[in-house]
Write a protein that holds these residues in place. Sequence first.
Motif: not given
Length: 169
Positions: A24-26, A58-74, A89-90
């Motif tokens: 997220t970004v504040s 959560s505070r970031d999402i309340a004001t800026r709902p655009r997000i990015s993310g990742s997941l992985f398996v090893a 969007t979150c």
Amino acid sequence: MGDDSLVGRSRRLLDEARYLTMATVSTGGQPWAAVLQYAWLAGPLRFLFGSAIQSRHSRDIATRPRISGSLFVAGDALMAVDGAQFSGTCRELSTEEVARYHATFYDAVLPDARDRAEWTLPPSALLPPAEHRLYLIEVDQWWLVDTRTWAEDRIDRRVQVSLAGLSHT
């Protein structure tokens, strides 16, 4: 690499990864990344996660709902590692959505019935004025590590996967 194998890899990642990292970004432009347990939903691809309303993300999402993310398996071998990145969007779930997705979320993050009985918050603890919420990420783009080209030239690339192929459970 055909679309079927990309969809198959994506489903494996969604099913086997235990955590995702969400960025997220504040409002002040400060980036943040949080590691979260999740449940995933198809048609369209979405993620559920729980968090305290005072957490930084959560505070970031309340004001800026655009997000990015990742997941992985090893795995044990280098080529057994696989991962995905996404954007979306979150938002907080509504009262009706908490009722609809409560069991889905806790069944996924607490698969052991004894753990679920001990650690599951009741729906009322996920609604105002409580300190916790359930959130929904609506994924709008999904990429996988391009393992085919990495094996050829050792350059780390991504390949975008159509969300339409992930829309069915």
